[in-house]
Scaffold this active site. Structure first.
Site, PDB file in Angstrom:
ATOM      1  N   ARG A  37       3.838  23.618  -6.632  1.00 21.94           N
ATOM      2  CA  ARG A  37       4.157  22.558  -7.602  1.00 21.94           C
ATOM      3  C   ARG A  37       5.638  22.532  -7.972  1.00 21.94           C
ATOM      4  NH1 ARG A  37      -1.246  22.591 -11.426  1.00 21.94           N
ATOM      5  NH2 ARG A  37      -2.278  20.909 -10.296  1.00 21.94           N
ATOM      6  N   LYS A 198     -18.281  22.059  -9.794  1.00 17.49           N
ATOM      7  CA  LYS A 198     -18.363  21.237 -11.014  1.00 17.49           C
ATOM      8  C   LYS A 198     -19.129  19.931 -10.790  1.00 17.49           C
ATOM      9  CE  LYS A 198     -13.785  22.840 -12.257  1.00 17.49           C
ATOM     10  NZ  LYS A 198     -12.424  22.397 -11.936  1.00 17.49           N
ATOM     11  N   GLY A 351      -6.547  21.632  -6.197  1.00 24.37           N
ATOM     12  CA  GLY A 351      -7.479  22.676  -6.622  1.00 24.37           C
ATOM     13  C   GLY A 351      -7.822  23.686  -5.548  1.00 24.37           C
ATOM     14  N   GLY A 374      -7.696  17.377 -10.563  1.00 23.84           N
ATOM     15  CA  GLY A 374      -8.341  16.445 -11.495  1.00 23.84           C
ATOM     16  C   GLY A 374      -7.765  15.044 -11.385  1.00 23.84           C
TER      17      GLY A 374
END
Ligand SMILES: Nc1ncnc2c1ncn2[C@@H]1O[C@H](COP(=O)(O)OP(=O)(O)O)[C@@H](O)[C@H]1O
Ligand SMILES: O=C(OP(=O)(O)O)[C@H](O)COP(=O)(O)O
Length: 394
Positions: A37, A198, A351, A374
């Site tokens: 990142r 999830k 992720g 997300g």
């Protein structure tokens, strides 16, 4: 089409530019374990420095819940950024207030300041207008380059844009361009692979994807809710009881819409959730009652690999099994390897799938690895991202 103003549309020379980046990097014992990142934000920072802007960087790190947390300071990030840029980075211990204003007033054109973790203030996640104004006070221009946090309506991602001219950064544009193009006018066959654990987060994505894809591959922990919906016993596998009906309806919808839904024909089951568990491969309709499915089986993995190799566009979000443990890594590895060799355009939705392609050393074979898990999911769902909506129109 991206209709928001970009940093390429404005003059930044001599301006104080508040750049929201996503430096939310994984850390272990004070060390950065993955700097992807930070590197992803470098083109924006470099362009601003070269254009003579005063570059004020802001980010969150972790979830400190509105309090100062020594382990979530951005100090190590500042040090690493200075090394990568080969240029001093002044890391401050606060993100607002007099000391920060004084430091900003002392900046020369081309200087870089890194503010402290913006989530040390309660107002950040509450999108408090007073905090947003404190940030805005520091700047003549706001640039949002934090794609990974674009789905958050927070003071430094959304609120600030009300008080100062607001444009997008280069990473934000690239992410939106790649993901937007893929989704709005996809090359076909278009395949989406959804895995991970999830169920709640991803069920909406699955529904949205049924209108877009030709093939939908499901794996990971969430697949067992579907297996249960098909009427099979799943033993102690992960189950989201209240989503069984929804899973049934998706199976029906997929049929009606002509989407090929790919489900496991076999699974690797274990007697406990452990790297040392006993394991066996069973047919999907023969999971023993005391066992849990922790990976897709080898036949399933091969089936999935074939679909991937025959696709023109593939988007992958979420591992096929508990790939962190050797015994349950085969499904995810097989998918990662198929992604590496397919001629289709490959997109990794952040992720754990990004971690998986790194682990299996095929990251450099992917066409696009998104910096947002997300955020890319919400984009796939067709939701508007608040951090983008807030920017000035072209
Ligand atoms: N069959 C399974 N049972 C339990 N957990 C699983 C299973 N398959 C995958 N997982 C776990 O899911 C986690 C990732 O899920 P999730 O957070 O939804 O994915 P992502 O981070 O890619 O969005 C991984 O840590 C993995 O171990
Ligand atoms: O790591 C992030 O999200 P991701 O794990 O979904 O990619 C972003 O930095 C957002 O962080 P948040 O989920 O704490 O708001």
């Amino acid at each position: 089409m991206f209709l928001k103003k970009s940093m390429n549309d404005v003059d930044v020379k001599g301006k104080r530019v508040f750049v929201r980046v996503d430096f939310n990097v994984p850390m272990e014992a004070g060390q950065i374990t993955d700097e992807t990142r930070i590197r992803a934000a470098i083109p924006t920072i470099e362009q601003l420095v070269n254009a003579g802007a005063k570059v004020i960087l802001a980010s969150h790190l972790g979830r400190p819940k509105g309090e100062v947390n020594e382990e979530m300071r951005l100090t190590a990030v500042g040090t690493r950024l200075a090394e990568i840029m080969n240029k001093p980075v002044t890391k401050l211990d606060e993100s607002i207030g007099e000391a920060v204003e004084a430091s900003v007033n002392n900046m020369q054109d081309g200087d870089i300041v890194l503010l402290e973790n913006v989530r040390f203030h309660k107002g950040e996640e509450k999108n408090d207008a007073a905090l947003a104004q404190e940030f805005a006070k520091l700047a003549d221009l706001y640039i949002n380059d934090a794609f990974g946090a674009a789905h958050r309506a927070h003071a430094s991602t959304e609120g600030i844009a009300k008080f100062v001219p607001a444009v997008s950064g280069l990473l934000m544009e690239k992410e939106l361009d790649v993901l937007g193009k893929a989704l709005s006018n996809p090359e076909r066959p278009f395949t989406a692979i959804i895995g991970g654990a999830k169920v709640k987060d991803k069920i909406g994505v699955i529904e949205n994807l049924l209108d877009k894809v030709d093939h939908l591959i499901i794996g990971g922990g969430l697949v067992f809710t579907f297996v249960k919906a098909m009427g099979h016993d799943i033993g102690k596998s992960l189950l989201e009881e209240d989503k069984i009906e929804l899973a049934k309806s998706f199976i029906e919808q997929a049929k009606a819409k002509g989407v090929q839904l790919h489900m496991p024909v076999d699974a690797v089951v274990a007697n406990e959730f452990s790297k040392d568990a006993q394991t066996q491969v069973v047919a999907i309709d023969a999971i023993p009652s005391d066992w849990m499915g922790l990976d897709i089986g080898p036949k399933t993995a091969e089936n999935y690999a074939e679909v991937i190799k025959a696709s023109k566009l593939i988007i992958w979000n979420g591992p096929m099994g508990v790939f962190e443990m050797e015994k349950f890594a085969n499904g995810t590895k097989t998918v990662a390897d198929a992604m590496a060799v397919t001629e289709g355009y490959t997109i990794i939705g952040g992720g754990d799938s990004a971690a998986a392609v790194e682990k299996f050393e095929v990251a450099d074979k992917m066409d696009h690895i998104s910096t947002g898990g997300g955020a890319s999911l919400e984009l796939m769902e067709g939701k508007a991202l608040p951090g983008i909506v807030a920017l000035n129109d072209k």
